[in-house]
Scaffold this active site. Structure first.
Site, PDB file in Angstrom:
ATOM      1  N   ASN A 115      77.731  24.366  45.963  1.00 40.29           N
ATOM      2  CA  ASN A 115      77.039  24.891  47.140  1.00 40.29           C
ATOM      3  C   ASN A 115      76.976  26.412  47.023  1.00 40.29           C
ATOM      4  OD1 ASN A 115      76.101  25.588  49.658  1.00 40.29           O
ATOM      5  ND2 ASN A 115      77.924  24.890  50.777  1.00 40.29           N
ATOM      6  N   TRP A 116      75.800  26.906  46.631  1.00 41.48           N
ATOM      7  CA  TRP A 116      75.654  28.361  46.439  1.00 41.48           C
ATOM      8  C   TRP A 116      75.579  29.114  47.762  1.00 41.48           C
ATOM      9  CZ3 TRP A 116      71.553  29.238  41.955  1.00 41.48           C
ATOM     10  CH2 TRP A 116      72.114  28.819  40.737  1.00 41.48           C
ATOM     11  N   LYS A 117      75.370  28.404  48.854  1.00 39.48           N
ATOM     12  CA  LYS A 117      75.192  29.043  50.170  1.00 39.48           C
ATOM     13  C   LYS A 117      74.087  30.104  50.081  1.00 39.48           C
ATOM     14  CE  LYS A 117      79.900  27.819  51.289  1.00 39.48           C
ATOM     15  NZ  LYS A 117      81.078  28.053  52.108  1.00 39.48           N
ATOM     16  N   HIS A 155      76.907  21.003  57.357  1.00 37.33           N
ATOM     17  CA  HIS A 155      77.958  21.922  56.901  1.00 37.33           C
ATOM     18  C   HIS A 155      78.535  22.655  58.115  1.00 37.33           C
ATOM     19  CE1 HIS A 155      80.050  25.162  54.920  1.00 37.33           C
ATOM     20  NE2 HIS A 155      79.986  24.475  53.800  1.00 37.33           N
ATOM     21  N   GLU A 165      79.312  25.610  58.573  1.00 35.26           N
ATOM     22  CA  GLU A 165      78.683  26.906  58.870  1.00 35.26           C
ATOM     23  C   GLU A 165      77.431  26.699  59.722  1.00 35.26           C
ATOM     24  OE1 GLU A 165      78.552  28.190  54.803  1.00 35.26           O
ATOM     25  OE2 GLU A 165      80.711  28.477  54.819  1.00 35.26           O
ATOM     26  N   GLU A 194      85.593  18.563  54.619  1.00 37.38           N
ATOM     27  CA  GLU A 194      85.744  20.011  54.438  1.00 37.38           C
ATOM     28  C   GLU A 194      86.455  20.603  55.659  1.00 37.38           C
ATOM     29  OE1 GLU A 194      82.827  21.719  51.351  1.00 37.38           O
ATOM     30  OE2 GLU A 194      82.003  22.004  53.350  1.00 37.38           O
ATOM     31  N   GLY A 214      86.401  28.913  52.092  1.00 39.78           N
ATOM     32  CA  GLY A 214      86.318  30.339  51.797  1.00 39.78           C
ATOM     33  C   GLY A 214      87.581  31.128  52.079  1.00 39.78           C
ATOM     34  N   SER A 236      87.858  25.807  49.204  1.00 36.03           N
ATOM     35  CA  SER A 236      88.693  26.624  48.301  1.00 36.03           C
ATOM     36  C   SER A 236      89.136  25.887  47.036  1.00 36.03           C
ATOM     37  CB  SER A 236      89.899  27.199  49.052  1.00 36.03           C
ATOM     38  OG  SER A 236      89.466  28.113  50.039  1.00 36.03           O
ATOM     39  N   GLY A 295      82.204  25.764  46.844  1.00 38.29           N
ATOM     40  CA  GLY A 295      81.446  26.939  47.278  1.00 38.29           C
ATOM     41  C   GLY A 295      81.685  28.117  46.350  1.00 38.29           C
ATOM     42  N   GLY A 296      82.633  28.974  46.710  1.00 35.25           N
ATOM     43  CA  GLY A 296      82.867  30.226  45.981  1.00 35.25           C
ATOM     44  C   GLY A 296      83.005  30.053  44.476  1.00 35.25           C
TER      45      GLY A 296
HETATM   46  P1  PGA Z   1      84.523  27.231  49.304  1.00 39.15           P
HETATM   47  O1  PGA Z   1      83.310  26.568  50.133  1.00 39.15           O
HETATM   48  O2  PGA Z   1      84.696  26.444  48.037  1.00 39.15           O
HETATM   49  O3  PGA Z   1      84.063  28.644  49.033  1.00 39.15           O
HETATM   50  O4  PGA Z   1      85.725  27.180  50.168  1.00 39.15           O
HETATM   51  C1  PGA Z   1      83.152  25.169  50.167  1.00 39.15           C
HETATM   52  C2  PGA Z   1      81.995  24.824  51.072  1.00 39.15           C
HETATM   53  O5  PGA Z   1      81.793  25.485  52.095  1.00 39.15           O
HETATM   54  O6  PGA Z   1      81.253  23.872  50.783  1.00 39.15           O
END
Ligand code: PGA
Length: 264
Positions: free
Chosen positions: A9-11, A94, A96, A166, A172, A212, A233-234
């Site tokens: 997930n590049w966001k 998600h 977010e 999640e 994050g 994470s 994500g990250g």
């Molecule tokens: P993260 O994000 O790996 O940076 O914690 C995961 C996500 O939000 O899908």
């Protein structure tokens, strides 16, 4: 048999140049794996990344979708458009989007339904906040989100769906859930699905962990048979790290009988 999925997930990151360089580097770091690997770039990079992934076996997904096919919905992107550009996958719900853009359980359910109706596999995100976890409300929150997302589907559609657990406090933050807690959540999610569809169908539901995940810890999640993959994500923003996450997971994945037999 439940298939495994490792998702990037590049966001809201990357641009044309960095995305292209990423793909070049990923192809070099890449070792073919039995997991399905999916990259979710921002909408503006879907075309480019789709081109760059041709012939690699890595699949393409979108980070969100609207529930209508066409019409006067300024700013929204329809499942037909996402499908046409080469996606087979889409992330919905998600945290977010739920928290910042106030997406409700009803909206998430409509998006998931529209995705499946248009041949996209939704990865439906669920997870509790730190406050909910601390006050003992995490389990009820998970059950509620899963029930709301899945109740519009029937048991025979289970193979078209993926849930990502999640926990919001893990996203994050560098503070991943303990693998045994993620496995426990996966069992809870299948238990909720079982209330809707029965045990046999629920045992087929794919459940990912996200929050994470790093190359060094991916294997600890891979070692848990309750989990079917990860949403990253990250660590997915660096091709070397993402390749490390995939190989870390795969190295600890040794459950042929459980994979074939299905877990409850
Ligand atoms: P993260 O994000 O790996 O940076 O914690 C995961 C996500 O939000 O899908």
């Amino acid at each position: 048999m439940r298939g495994e999925v490792i998702a990037a997930n590049w966001k809201m990151n990357m641009d044309v140049c960095s995305a292209w360089q990423y793909l070049e580097r990923l192809k070099k770091a890449w070792k073919p794996s039995s997991q399905r690997v999916v990259i979710f770039p921002p909408f503006t990079l879907l075309w480019l990344v789709g081109m760059g992934l041709q012939g690699t076996g890595v699949e393409l997904g979108a980070q969100d979708v609207f529930w209508e096919a066409t019409g006067s919905f300024t700013g929204e992107v329809s499942p037909l458009m996402i499908k046409e550009i080469g996606c087979n996958w889409v992330i919905v719900g998600h945290s977010e989007r739920r928290n910042i853009l106030l997406e409700t359980d009803q909206m998430v359910a409509k998006k998931a339904r529209a995705a499946v109706d248009n041949g996209l596999t939704p990865i439906i995100c669920v997870g509790e906040s730190w406050e909910e976890k601390q006050s003992g409300l995490g389990e009820a929150k998970l059950r509620h989100q899963v029930n709301a997302a899945l109740s519009g589907f029937s048991a025979h559609e289970v193979d078209k769906l993926v849930i990502a657990y999640e926990p919001i406090w893990a996203i994050g933050t560098g503070r991943a859930a303990a693998p045994e807690d993620a496995a426990w959540a996966a069992s809870l999610i299948r238990g909720t699905a079982s209330d809707l569809w029965g045990d046999r169908a629920a045992a087929r539901l794919r459940v990912l962990y996200g929050g994470s995940v790093k190359p060094a810890t991916a294997g600890d999640f891979g070692a848990r048979p309750e989990l079917d993959g990860m949403l990253v994500g990250g660590a997915s923003l660096n091709p070397h790290d993402f390749a490390g996450v995939i190989s870390g997971w795969a190295e600890r994945r040794r459950f042929p009988t459980l994979q074939a037999g299905g877990l409850g």
